[in-house]
Scaffold this active site. Sequence first.
Site, mmCIF file in Angstrom:
data_model
loop_
_atom_site.group_PDB
_atom_site.id
_atom_site.type_symbol
_atom_site.label_atom_id
_atom_site.label_comp_id
_atom_site.label_asym_id
_atom_site.label_seq_id
_atom_site.Cartn_x
_atom_site.Cartn_y
_atom_site.Cartn_z
ATOM 1 N N GLY A 242 0.748 -1.241 0.000
ATOM 2 C CA GLY A 242 0.000 0.000 0.000
ATOM 3 C C GLY A 242 0.776 1.288 0.000
ATOM 4 O O GLY A 242 0.185 2.342 -0.217
ATOM 5 N N GLU A 277 3.728 -6.848 1.692
ATOM 6 C CA GLU A 277 3.107 -7.247 0.419
ATOM 7 C C GLU A 277 3.088 -6.077 -0.560
ATOM 8 O O GLU A 277 2.034 -5.689 -1.058
ATOM 9 C CB GLU A 277 1.666 -7.719 0.682
ATOM 10 C CG GLU A 277 1.547 -8.883 1.655
ATOM 11 C CD GLU A 277 0.113 -9.135 2.119
ATOM 12 O OE1 GLU A 277 -0.786 -8.313 1.824
ATOM 13 O OE2 GLU A 277 -0.114 -10.157 2.782
ATOM 14 N N GLY A 279 3.181 -3.928 -3.865
ATOM 15 C CA GLY A 279 2.964 -4.139 -5.290
ATOM 16 C C GLY A 279 3.443 -2.920 -6.046
ATOM 17 O O GLY A 279 4.562 -2.839 -6.559
ATOM 18 N N TYR A 321 -10.086 4.829 -12.167
ATOM 19 C CA TYR A 321 -9.743 5.508 -10.909
ATOM 20 C C TYR A 321 -9.461 6.994 -11.109
ATOM 21 O O TYR A 321 -8.886 7.621 -10.214
ATOM 22 C CB TYR A 321 -8.455 4.926 -10.313
ATOM 23 C CG TYR A 321 -8.386 3.451 -10.098
ATOM 24 C CD1 TYR A 321 -9.328 2.784 -9.316
ATOM 25 C CD2 TYR A 321 -7.330 2.711 -10.633
ATOM 26 C CE1 TYR A 321 -9.207 1.419 -9.083
ATOM 27 C CE2 TYR A 321 -7.206 1.350 -10.389
ATOM 28 C CZ TYR A 321 -8.149 0.713 -9.624
ATOM 29 O OH TYR A 321 -8.026 -0.622 -9.383
ATOM 30 N N CYS A 347 -15.065 3.159 -28.656
ATOM 31 C CA CYS A 347 -16.319 3.897 -28.764
ATOM 32 C C CYS A 347 -16.967 4.111 -27.411
ATOM 33 O O CYS A 347 -18.048 3.575 -27.122
ATOM 34 C CB CYS A 347 -17.271 3.127 -29.678
ATOM 35 S SG CYS A 347 -16.475 2.721 -31.217
ATOM 36 N N TYR A 376 -0.765 -2.385 -12.169
ATOM 37 C CA TYR A 376 -2.195 -2.277 -12.497
ATOM 38 C C TYR A 376 -2.393 -1.741 -13.921
ATOM 39 O O TYR A 376 -3.315 -0.974 -14.192
ATOM 40 C CB TYR A 376 -2.927 -1.441 -11.425
ATOM 41 C CG TYR A 376 -2.644 -1.962 -10.025
ATOM 42 C CD1 TYR A 376 -3.195 -3.176 -9.612
ATOM 43 C CD2 TYR A 376 -1.787 -1.300 -9.159
ATOM 44 C CE1 TYR A 376 -2.907 -3.705 -8.357
ATOM 45 C CE2 TYR A 376 -1.498 -1.820 -7.895
ATOM 46 C CZ TYR A 376 -2.060 -3.016 -7.499
ATOM 47 O OH TYR A 376 -1.772 -3.538 -6.257
HETATM 48 C C1 LIG Z 1 -3.533 -5.056 -3.515
HETATM 49 C C2 LIG Z 1 -2.921 -5.674 -2.322
HETATM 50 C C3 LIG Z 1 -1.573 -5.463 -2.037
HETATM 51 C C4 LIG Z 1 -0.684 -4.575 -2.856
HETATM 52 O O1 LIG Z 1 -1.075 -3.248 -2.824
HETATM 53 P P1 LIG Z 1 -0.118 -2.105 -3.423
HETATM 54 O O2 LIG Z 1 -0.848 -0.853 -3.185
HETATM 55 O O3 LIG Z 1 0.078 -2.404 -4.849
HETATM 56 O O4 LIG Z 1 1.163 -2.173 -2.647
HETATM 57 C C5 LIG Z 1 -1.041 -6.108 -0.936
HETATM 58 N N1 LIG Z 1 -1.790 -6.915 -0.156
HETATM 59 C C6 LIG Z 1 -3.098 -7.147 -0.408
HETATM 60 C C7 LIG Z 1 -3.868 -8.040 0.486
HETATM 61 C C8 LIG Z 1 -3.704 -6.521 -1.494
HETATM 62 O O5 LIG Z 1 -5.003 -6.737 -1.734
#
Ligand SMILES: *Cc1c(COP(=O)(O)O)cnc(C)c1O
Length: 426
Positions: A242, A277, A279, A321, A347, A376
């Site tokens: 996050g 976690e 991303g 978004y 379209c 994403y």
């Molecule tokens: C989407 C998600 C992430 C990654 O989120 P980022 O904002 O890309 O870092 C990590 N853990 C869980 C459970 C998620 O759903």
Amino acid sequence: MNHFELSGGELACEDVGLSAIAEAVGTPVYVYSTATLERHYTVLRDALVSEGLGDPLIAFAVKSNSNVAVLRTLGRLGAGADTVSEGEIRRALAAGIPAERIVFSGVGKTEAEIAFALRNGVGEINVESEPEMHTASAVAQSMGTRATIAIRVNPDVSAGGHAKISTGKSDNKFGVSFSEAERLYAQASNNAGLKPVGVTCHIGSQITHLAPLEEAFVKMRSLVERLRGEGLAVERLDLGGGLGVPYFNMPTPATPADYAAMIARTMKGLDVQFAFEPGRMISANAGVLLSTVQHIHERPEGRKFVVLDAAMNDLIRPAMYDAYHDIRPVKPREGDPVTYDVVGPICETGDTFTRDRDLPRLEAGDLVAFMSAGAYGAVMSSEYNSRLLVPEVLVNGDQFAVIRPRPTYEDMLDREAMPGWLASDT
Ligand SMILES: *Cc1c(COP(=O)(O)O)cnc(C)c1O
């Protein structure tokens, strides 16, 4: 920092000019930088380690960029994988990421997916609700094993950002409350099909300030202490992903160093294995979407539309978004900027990447790059309007390789089937 820079008047990814990739593969195409992926992972890992946070598991969120070559690039550095489906687990395994470094998250895991995870030795199943915990237990017992689980808590903090990517308020679908977590953890400890090892939270995505994360982490720490106070073993604290990234024109997010320092402060003296976690913070600025200007369409009222060969099916974040992507011409012209609306050929009015954007003057045939598109982006692409699925390329120094080829129209049509009653063409 990323490795997309102007070099001799042309935007390059590491040592490869983007026009060479466009010429070889065609557009639209996603282009990722190995050096940037590696750098983002290493910066985060070094920050956590240098704050004394032990040997954390950094499980890359596969949903942000699931290409197996990207996963292998990170896996070779020691990254694990945070997955949300059997398909993502299969990708992580195919990339060579050891099963014990794979975390299985998601609110709606099916019995078949849980069985697949258990059969393959996935390291941690993040359980998001009581019914899911019972399902995990039943599946594990039917297989004569125990499921290693962490309970996902919803810390009920508001992280700001876009409502569609906020996950940590009690009125959204993710995780259980603190009191429920305590009850479930105790229950799981006495369940023959379960081995609870920790707790986890993830409060949302693109969080630029540390305050909401800190608020959640303080609560998570107290939870660990309460569970231990009840005599329950807690080995792992998974703090989710996050942390936001510096998208152009957006508030500058906290750095990995600030993030690590905040965690060290809030977790001081707590002996657990930390897991993360991330991303977006690893993959977003490691990728661009490259596209060609089809033409410039000037309306009599004065609006100038840049019509690209990329569309919302290739990059949906602006439509979904209201996301802002910096758009850079690959060979920027000198002179006064021009105000454009940048659109795709689909379209739908929603197929608009941006309105009233000042850009260097563009002409038909020019290449442009959507920056910060490595997370994403390709993962959300589709064939809407029967447009071929967008390909992906990975750059490494002066080399590049196609890591997902553009399908052919035959490939696209061959996936469909005619029922018997329509088989003859009359
Ligand atoms: C989407 C998600 C992430 C990654 O989120 P980022 O904002 O890309 O870092 C990590 N853990 C869980 C459970 C998620 O759903």
